[in-house]
Design a protein around this motif. Structure first.
Motif, PDB file in Angstrom:
ATOM      1  N   GLU A 255      37.167   5.254  44.498  1.00 15.25           N
ATOM      2  CA  GLU A 255      37.900   5.525  43.351  1.00 15.25           C
ATOM      3  C   GLU A 255      37.845   7.288  43.419  1.00 15.25           C
ATOM      4  O   GLU A 255      38.743   7.808  42.924  1.00 15.25           O
ATOM      5  N   GLU A 256      36.566   7.811  44.000  1.00 13.85           N
ATOM      6  CA  GLU A 256      36.490   9.045  44.078  1.00 13.85           C
ATOM      7  C   GLU A 256      37.492   9.737  45.046  1.00 13.85           C
ATOM      8  O   GLU A 256      38.206  10.805  44.686  1.00 13.85           O
TER       9      GLU A 256
ATOM     10  N   ARG B 180      26.910   9.015  39.952  1.00 14.48           N
ATOM     11  CA  ARG B 180      27.318   8.273  38.598  1.00 14.48           C
ATOM     12  C   ARG B 180      26.758   6.707  38.463  1.00 14.48           C
ATOM     13  O   ARG B 180      26.512   6.611  37.403  1.00 14.48           O
TER      14      ARG B 180
ATOM     15  N   ALA C   8      43.557  17.382  40.132  1.00 16.63           N
ATOM     16  CA  ALA C   8      42.716  16.207  40.092  1.00 16.63           C
ATOM     17  C   ALA C   8      41.099  16.597  39.965  1.00 16.63           C
ATOM     18  O   ALA C   8      40.535  15.791  39.243  1.00 16.63           O
TER      19      ALA C   8
ATOM     20  N   ARG D  56      49.670  14.956  47.628  1.00 14.33           N
ATOM     21  CA  ARG D  56      48.712  16.084  47.855  1.00 14.33           C
ATOM     22  C   ARG D  56      48.767  17.348  46.773  1.00 14.33           C
ATOM     23  O   ARG D  56      47.481  17.984  46.800  1.00 14.33           O
TER      24      ARG D  56
ATOM     25  N   GLN E 103      33.100   0.947  46.442  1.00 16.02           N
ATOM     26  CA  GLN E 103      34.018   0.923  45.600  1.00 16.02           C
ATOM     27  C   GLN E 103      34.041   2.155  44.513  1.00 16.02           C
ATOM     28  O   GLN E 103      35.387   2.658  44.762  1.00 16.02           O
ATOM     29  N   ALA E 104      32.945   2.609  44.119  1.00 13.68           N
ATOM     30  CA  ALA E 104      32.960   3.796  43.241  1.00 13.68           C
ATOM     31  C   ALA E 104      33.596   5.135  44.196  1.00 13.68           C
ATOM     32  O   ALA E 104      34.092   6.050  43.895  1.00 13.68           O
TER      33      ALA E 104
ATOM     34  N   ARG F  71      37.758  16.188  36.355  1.00 17.84           N
ATOM     35  CA  ARG F  71      36.265  15.941  36.364  1.00 17.84           C
ATOM     36  C   ARG F  71      35.618  16.768  35.468  1.00 17.84           C
ATOM     37  O   ARG F  71      34.336  16.772  35.183  1.00 17.84           O
TER      38      ARG F  71
ATOM     39  N   TYR G 198      40.327   8.409  46.018  1.00 18.75           N
ATOM     40  CA  TYR G 198      41.366   8.205  45.329  1.00 18.75           C
ATOM     41  C   TYR G 198      42.254   9.212  44.443  1.00 18.75           C
ATOM     42  O   TYR G 198      43.240   9.492  44.295  1.00 18.75           O
ATOM     43  N   LEU G 199      41.180   9.441  43.416  1.00 15.04           N
ATOM     44  CA  LEU G 199      41.315  10.180  42.525  1.00 15.04           C
ATOM     45  C   LEU G 199      41.566  11.693  43.017  1.00 15.04           C
ATOM     46  O   LEU G 199      42.144  12.623  42.547  1.00 15.04           O
ATOM     47  N   ALA G 200      41.169  12.191  44.206  1.00 15.79           N
ATOM     48  CA  ALA G 200      41.164  13.245  44.760  1.00 15.79           C
ATOM     49  C   ALA G 200      42.103  13.256  45.758  1.00 15.79           C
ATOM     50  O   ALA G 200      42.860  14.430  46.595  1.00 15.79           O
ATOM     51  N   GLY G 201      43.006  12.219  45.867  1.00 15.41           N
ATOM     52  CA  GLY G 201      44.220  11.970  46.716  1.00 15.41           C
ATOM     53  C   GLY G 201      44.110  12.204  48.191  1.00 15.41           C
ATOM     54  O   GLY G 201      44.918  12.501  48.944  1.00 15.41           O
ATOM     55  N   ARG G 202      42.847  11.561  48.580  1.00 16.32           N
ATOM     56  CA  ARG G 202      42.462  11.514  50.145  1.00 16.32           C
ATOM     57  C   ARG G 202      42.496  10.047  50.319  1.00 16.32           C
ATOM     58  O   ARG G 202      41.956   9.017  49.676  1.00 16.32           O
ATOM     59  N   ASP G 203      42.890   9.818  51.768  1.00 16.70           N
ATOM     60  CA  ASP G 203      42.709   8.446  52.291  1.00 16.70           C
ATOM     61  C   ASP G 203      41.475   8.224  53.100  1.00 16.70           C
ATOM     62  O   ASP G 203      41.284   7.230  53.301  1.00 16.70           O
TER      63      ASP G 203
ATOM     64  N   ARG H  74      29.073  11.569  45.143  1.00 13.84           N
ATOM     65  CA  ARG H  74      29.347  11.502  43.433  1.00 13.84           C
ATOM     66  C   ARG H  74      29.210  10.082  42.880  1.00 13.84           C
ATOM     67  O   ARG H  74      28.870   9.793  41.920  1.00 13.84           O
TER      68      ARG H  74
ATOM     69  N   ARG I  49      46.168  17.930  44.218  1.00 10.53           N
ATOM     70  CA  ARG I  49      44.557  17.857  44.472  1.00 10.53           C
ATOM     71  C   ARG I  49      43.827  18.832  43.417  1.00 10.53           C
ATOM     72  O   ARG I  49      42.765  18.160  42.897  1.00 10.53           O
TER      73      ARG I  49
ATOM     74  N   THR J  33      29.005  10.278  32.477  1.00 12.58           N
ATOM     75  CA  THR J  33      30.137  11.083  32.578  1.00 12.58           C
ATOM     76  C   THR J  33      31.021  10.842  31.404  1.00 12.58           C
ATOM     77  O   THR J  33      31.449   9.683  30.994  1.00 12.58           O
TER      78      THR J  33
ATOM     79  N   SER K 116      42.678   2.141  40.390  1.00 11.71           N
ATOM     80  CA  SER K 116      42.334   2.127  41.724  1.00 11.71           C
ATOM     81  C   SER K 116      41.463   0.820  42.216  1.00 11.71           C
ATOM     82  O   SER K 116      41.328   0.601  43.196  1.00 11.71           O
ATOM     83  N   ARG K 117      41.056   0.178  41.235  1.00 15.77           N
ATOM     84  CA  ARG K 117      40.140  -1.052  41.281  1.00 15.77           C
ATOM     85  C   ARG K 117      40.744  -2.321  41.076  1.00 15.77           C
ATOM     86  O   ARG K 117      40.227  -3.383  41.668  1.00 15.77           O
TER      87      ARG K 117
ATOM     88  N   ARG L 282      41.335   5.668  36.910  1.00 18.71           N
ATOM     89  CA  ARG L 282      40.213   5.111  37.858  1.00 18.71           C
ATOM     90  C   ARG L 282      40.220   3.608  37.854  1.00 18.71           C
ATOM     91  O   ARG L 282      39.899   3.113  38.798  1.00 18.71           O
TER      92      ARG L 282
ATOM     93  N   ILE M  34      49.072  12.074  40.966  1.00 19.02           N
ATOM     94  CA  ILE M  34      47.845  11.767  41.694  1.00 19.02           C
ATOM     95  C   ILE M  34      47.847  10.379  42.368  1.00 19.02           C
ATOM     96  O   ILE M  34      47.478  10.164  43.540  1.00 19.02           O
TER      97      ILE M  34
END
Lengths: 352, 177
Positions: free
Chosen positions: A266-267, A287, B172, B166, A262-263, B176, A269-274, A283, B169, B6, B19-20, B16, B161
């Motif tokens: 999330e990473e 964490r 995004a 895209r 899941q984490a 961090r 998703y935040l980077a906009g990748r599928d 990462r 990115r 973090t 997304s869950r 974050r 985002i």
């Protein structure tokens, strides 16, 4: 473990089996799978009771587990022809102050079965445990016409912080259940098994330890966890190499592998990748490790370094037990011990 | 101090968490006691803004394990920010850990507490800790040091985002820190 547990529990009437293992090791899942597989057998009645869903485990007292088990059987057979038995359990309910704080599902069933429509409470002193064997046996006999083998899976007793209360429950409630010819599979507190006095183990016909999966040395185990992830996320989203990486980061803790996935999602998703990458897994692991690392004392760190160096954990004090309970140290078959893979790099950095 | 947790501000935390959902999600934000109320307000605003349909309930559960469990059990909104655990003892956390079956609803529970309180939680609630799965942040007070205009720009970036555009990115990654 589920297949073995089901087979052994069904082998002999009135057998007691204990399941124990670390946090997130999958004890409940294994019990549910075993219970379901047994319930599908034509001559078997199996039921799963999560005691914590019905009452605060901290307020559990001898008699409560017996009452829950009796009510589960009673709700199957009804009170026709069982009035005397019901009357005894009404007395027990009264003696232990039932209903508990909440009444829901099975707790509600206890109320409905034994109290609301039930016979009047017997006059006289509350029943002794030994007086309840025959009433339970008579309920069991009523059920036996359609299910000769009866097995109850009782979960959440591993949350008891007082090993002596656990022992009382085994010696009293479970003893009555066993004497009535009903098999029981229960979870037990890890402290009872790691403590200096393991005589409690002698009360069981089967001990089933659920260790974490040694993903470093057990290829089949690692594949199993990879499969768990594959059923949740297809290979197009979670490529096989990332899956493998997540399994290694988890140290073979089933709950952790799901959390890490899941984490990692999330990473990505935040980077906009599928599609998840190894960097996402790394990462996520980092964490995860930082939160697991939090709060460790210098003495704890000393123990962890020793585990890394020797692969062993000498359980001297509460400290070692606490590191096991919190998954900073993982126990594998053997036994082999390892520091959780997500905190190992942090320890290495600290030592450098 | 090695391995600091973090740091994140409210917007990053909210995105974050977005997304869950709607699965059961438990997380912790560590903030000094003196800042807890302000942190709660910021998180409340960010979650409402970034988590679709998430009404947020805020509860102060000072009163030990029973109050904590009751607050989670009876929450009516999909997101719950819980504070007031500063005085919870190891025994209180043990009660909460033992009663975790009551806490397994598919809601977002965000605990705001100090590092000292979190240490007690790590020590005495190992099962609850295993639900966090790394969702522990140290409050980044500087992330909120933005003008209204900067904040809006920041949130716009985050929203882009979230919707998978895209070109955003690089931004995004910059989140961090």
């Amino acid at each position: 473990m589920a297949a073995e547990l089901a087979a052994r529990a069904a082998l002999r009437k009135g057998a007691l089996h204990l399941v124990w293992g670390g946090v997130g090791s999958g004890k409940t899942t294994e019990m549910l799978v075993a219970c379901e597989s047994l319930h599908r057998e034509e001559d078997t009645w199996a039921t799963y009771i999560d005691v914590s869903e019905h009452m605060d485990i901290g307020k559990l007292r001898p008699g409560s587990v017996l009452l829950l088990v009796a009510s589960a059987i009673a709700s199957e057979v009804g009170n026709g022809g069982n009035k005397a038995a019901f009357s005894k359990f009404v007395g027990l309910a009264d003696a232990i102050g039932w209903p508990p704080r909440r009444r829901d599902s099975l707790g509600e069933s206890v109320w409905k079965v034994f109290i609301t429509p039930g016979p009047a409470k017997e006059s006289g002193p509350p029943p002794q445990m030994v007086d309840l064997v025959e009433p339970l046996r008579s309920l069991s006999a009523a059920l036996a016409s359609r299910a000769e083998h009866q097995i109850v899976f009782v979960d959440s007793l591993d949350r008891l912080s007082d090993p002596s209360l656990f022992e009382d429950l085994v010696r009293q409630d479970l003893s009555v259940i066993q004497s009535a010819g009903i098999s029981a599979v229960i979870t037990g507190p890890i402290r009872s098994m790691y403590g200096s006095d393991r005589s409690i183990a002698d009360l069981f016909q089967g001990l089933h330890y659920q260790p974490y999966i040694d993903v470093r040395n057990d290829a089949d185990g690692a594949t199993f966890l990879e499969h768990v992830l594959e059923t949740r996320l297809p290979g197009t989203v979670l490529p096989p190499d990332v899956r493998k990486s997540l399994v290694q980061w988890s140290g073979g803790v089933p709950r952790d592998v799901v959390q890490l996935a899941q984490a990692a999602c999330e990473e990505a998703y935040l980077a906009g990748r599928d599609v998840l990458s190894s960097a996402d897994a790394e990462r996520a692991g980092e964490r995860f490790g930082r939160s697991l690392f939090f709060g460790l004392s210098d003495e704890d760190l000393g123990v962890l370094h020793e585990v890394i160096r020797t692969g062993k954990l000498v359980r001297r004090t509460e400290r070692e037990l606490s590191l096991l309970l919190s998954r900073r140290v993982l126990e594998y078959p053997g036994p082999r011990y390892s520091v959780h893979p997500t905190i190992a790099p942090l320890l290495k950095a600290l030592a450098a | 101090m090695i391995a600091p947790l973090t740091a994140a501000g409210s917007a990053e935390i909210a995105v974050r968490l977005r997304s869950r959902l709607p699965a059961r999600t438990w997380c912790v934000v560590l903030a000094p006691v003196a800042q807890a109320d302000g942190v709660t307000v910021e998180l409340h605003r960010a979650i409402e803004a970034y988590v679709d349909g998430a009404g947020v309930e805020v509860s102060n559960v000072a009163g030990g394990g029973d109050a904590f469990c009751d607050a989670v059990r009876t929450a009516t909104e999909p997101a719950l920010i819980l504070g007031g655990v500063e005085d919870d003892t190891d025994a209180d956390w043990m009660v909460i850990d033992r009663r975790r079956s009551e806490l397994g609803r598919a809601v977002l529970v965000l605990l705001v507490m100090s590092e000292a309180a979190f240490e007690r939680m790590t020590r005495s609630a190992p099962n609850l800790m295993s639900w966090l799965g790394g969702l522990v942040w140290r409050w980044d007070m500087h992330a909120e040091d933005l003008t209204e205009e900067e904040r809006n720009m920041h949130l716009e970036v985050l929203d882009l985002i979230v919707h998978g555009l895209r070109p955003m990115r690089p931004k995004a990654r910059s989140l961090r820190g």
